[in-house]
Design an enzyme around this catalytic site. Structure first.
Site, PDB file in Angstrom:
ATOM      1  CD  GLU A 428      -2.808  -1.143  -0.131  1.00 48.99           C
ATOM      2  OE1 GLU A 428      -2.969  -0.096  -0.790  1.00 48.99           O
ATOM      3  OE2 GLU A 428      -3.224  -2.255  -0.514  1.00 48.99           O
ATOM      4  CG  ASP A 504      -3.022  -3.113  -7.476  1.00 52.78           C
ATOM      5  OD1 ASP A 504      -4.061  -2.537  -7.146  1.00 52.78           O
ATOM      6  OD2 ASP A 504      -2.119  -3.436  -6.678  1.00 52.78           O
TER       7      ASP A 504
HETATM    8 ZN    ZN Z   1      -2.508  -2.811  -4.816  1.00 51.56          ZN
END
Ligand code: ZN
Ligand code: ADP
Ligand code: MG
Length: 610
Positions: A428, A504
């Site tokens: 993160e 992602d």
């Molecule tokens: Zn991520």
């Protein structure tokens, strides 16, 4: 469908009630009518009475013996007792000489009893139901409850929906178009004077949850004319011709009640393009044809306006969209920043909040949310306030509920090992750091590694300052680098990669692909549309429009773009590796950090080594 079901329910209800009444009647009332003067007794009393010569009449049936006894004071009394397997009974009675005895007493009585106990109440009940039904159908405006193939459009008048244009926030263009229609219905002369025809139909299009149904209800509330509301799916019937009959009936009713508004929700269920295939859906096509005919049939000046809503306008039959039918298209788009803020305020007015709530902040954090999602956010916030025992909603309730709607509830008791937590924290911070170190990237708002019910193990929230309508190539590239930042941090620190980056990867691929095939942002293709969007309002599926060779080239180009972004992310993280460590440790300790805390650590000058 609904109609037939309720009808069946009604009939079953009548049958059940009738049966119960009949049984009660027979169990409680009949015995006391027909046997009021008969006293039950036992067999030995019967024998006793025979022997003492009191009995003067005996009736024997299969399961009952009735006998008449003369009492001491000369009265006659009838008793009844069960039968016994008593072969001597006949001779015993005979011996007494003066007893009249018969078997199977009076047949006519049985018939009469049957008529009285079963047929008469049934007839009475039927008369009663008949009166009741007539009364009901009068109340329903003359329609017969037993008819099939009737439309069951609900008729609204003002007070019933209780919605007005004030309940619809944002959507100003849509409201304007609808206000004009309402105005026409109120003062048709104004338009007739100049010779203008009102559009016969208006089609509300937009993604789910943008308030299309709500807008139609608001029109119903404002128009003060009869408002027929029906959903497209209610026309879909099992039998061919039934849907068409319903359309006919709907328009017949509408014509009688003109001026009025007919609203058909989810019109794509009946308005799908007719295709040439042989095994087409007959019923649906007939329904659509009937709709087309009816829309041509009525006079534009009479004042029947058709509103319809759909989120799949591209699937509608072109014949439906031509001028003279649905010649107006009213878009209900996802709300912009100002729209989101006013929708939040409209819904917040229904709950108790503390003063000074910053709705703008919430609106900024919810880019892309629909009206329905925003309404849900307000409600979640109110629920959260109740859960924590407060009487009013505060800012943090709203902020938390934004995350609940985006990512699901916190999974408080998920057990995650320290090692995995560490990986998630670095991942993160990787995203956040890459975002913060690039010019064309939205500021970091919040970073958390508390897992959510949606399956997210942590996430980085970026919130733009204002509303963005365009995305430049630089911004797209920055976004790609940010998306690859998580994986890059894992690679740098742990020298391996995890499955945690799957979301992602999905997003990065989608964006890079759109850059190549739709935005013309790649070096190898010019402004060429290589893909077309087929389902604009529902997920935005695309279909390729190029040769297989080009498709292979597209894949290569997409890969190159993502690769470059990935390299850029690794480079940024390598340059800031100390901050990466520091921030990841901080996040591990706190689990959730704000954008300010993040920026503070990031901008802190390292203590110069002596
Ligand atoms: Zn991520
Ligand atoms: P759809 O476009 O799918 O028909 P609806 O009209 O059913 O969406 O909207 C669902 C709910 O979302 C509404 O009942 C309302 O609470 C909320 N909503 C959607 N758009 C708005 C808006 N512009 N203003 C206020 N509430 C809205
Ligand atoms: Mg709807």
């Amino acid at each position: 469908m609904k109609d037939d079901k309720t009808l069946l329910k009604q009939i079953l209800g009548y049958a059940a009630v009738s049966l119960i009444v009949l049984l009660l009647f027979n169990a409680l009332i009949m015995p006391s009518i027909s046997r009021n003067s008969i006293t039950k007794t036992n067999y030995s009393f019967f024998l006793q009475q025979i022997d003492s010569g009191n009995v003067n009449k005996v009736d024997i049936t299969n399961d009952e013996i009735r006998f008449e006894v003369t009492t001491e004071n000369g009265d006659k009394k009838v008793y009844s007792t069960g039968t016994m397997d008593d072969p001597e009974l006949v001779s015993r009675l005979y011996e007494q000489g003066d007893i009249v005895f018969t078997e199977n007493h009076e047949k006519t009585n049985v018939l009469l009893e049957f008529l009285l106990s079963w047929i008469l109440p049934l007839v009475l009940l039927m008369i009663f139901w008949n009166i009741l039904m007539k009364g009901m159908s009068k109340r329903l405006g003359g329609s017969n409850a037993m008819s099939f193939g009737k439309s069951n459009a609900k008729i609204y008048v003002k007070a019933q929906t209780g919605k007005t244009f004030a309940d619809v926030a944002g959507q100003d263009e849509a409201k304007e178009a609808l206000v004009e229609i309402v105005d026409f219905l109120h003062n048709p002369e104004k338009y007739a004077e100049i010779g203008a025809d009102l559009p016969k139909g208006a089609l509300l299009v937009g993604p789910p949850g943008t308030g299309k149904t709500l807008l139609a209800q608001a029109v119903a509330g404002e128009a003060n004319v009869p408002f027929f509301s029906i959903s497209g799916s209610e026309f879909v019937e099992m039998f061919v011709g039934m849907g068409a009959a319903k359309v006919r009936d709907l328009f017949k009713q509408a014509n009688e009640k003109a001026p009025c508004i007919v609203f058909i929700d989810e019109i794509d269920t009946i308005g799908k393009k007719r295709d040439g295939s042989i095994n087409g859906n007959d019923e649906r096509e007939q329904t659509l044809n009937q709709l087309l005919t009816e829309m041509d049939g009525f006079n534009g000046k009479k004042g029947v306006v058709i509103l319809a809503a759909t989120n799949r306008p591209e699937s509608l039959d072109p014949a439906l969209l031509r001028p003279g039918r649905f010649d107006r298209r009213i878009p209900a788009e996802l709300p912009d920043l100002a729209g989101r803020e006013s929708i939040l305020k409209v819904h917040a007015a229904k709950i108790k909040t503390v003063e000074n709530i910053d709705y703008n902040a919430i609106a900024r954090a919810t880019a892309g949310a629909s009206g329905a999602e925003l309404a849900n956010i307000i409600n979640e916030a109110a629920l959260r306030a109740v859960r924590s025992g407060r009487k009013e909603v505060i800012q943090s309730d709203l902020e938390e509920s934004v995350e609940v709607v985006i990512a699901g509830y916190q999974r408080k008791n998920a057990v995650i090992s320290q090692k995995e937590k560490e990986i998630i924290a670095y991942h993160e911070i990787g995203h956040a750091l890459v975002a913060a170190k690039q010019k064309n990237s939205a500021p970091v708002h919040k970073i958390t590694i508390i897992p959510r019910t949606s399956g997210a193990l942590g996430y980085t929230m970026q919130v733009d300052e204002g509303e963005k309508f365009l995305m430049s190539k630089e911004e797209a590239l920055a976004r790609l680098a940010t998306l690859t930042g998580g994986r890059s941090a894992e690679e740098l620190i742990f020298n391996s990669c995890t499955s945690g980056a799957s979301n992602d990867i999905e997003q990065a691929t989608k964006l890079a692909r759109a850059m190549v095939t739709r935005y013309g942002m790649s070096s190898s293709f010019d402004m060429i549309a290589l893909e077309t969007v087929t389902n604009q309002y529902l997920g935005g599926d695309t279909s390729l429009a190029c040769s297989p060779e080009t498709a292979a080239k597209i894949d290569e180009e997409v890969n190159n773009i993502v690769k470059m972004a990935h390299e850029r992310a690794v480079q940024i993280l390598t340059e800031n590796i100390d901050k990466l460590h520091e921030l990841a440790q901080f996040l591990l300790e706190k689990e959730t950090i704000t954008g300010e805390e993040f920026m503070e650590i990031l901008n802190k000058q390292p203590i110069p080594a002596l």
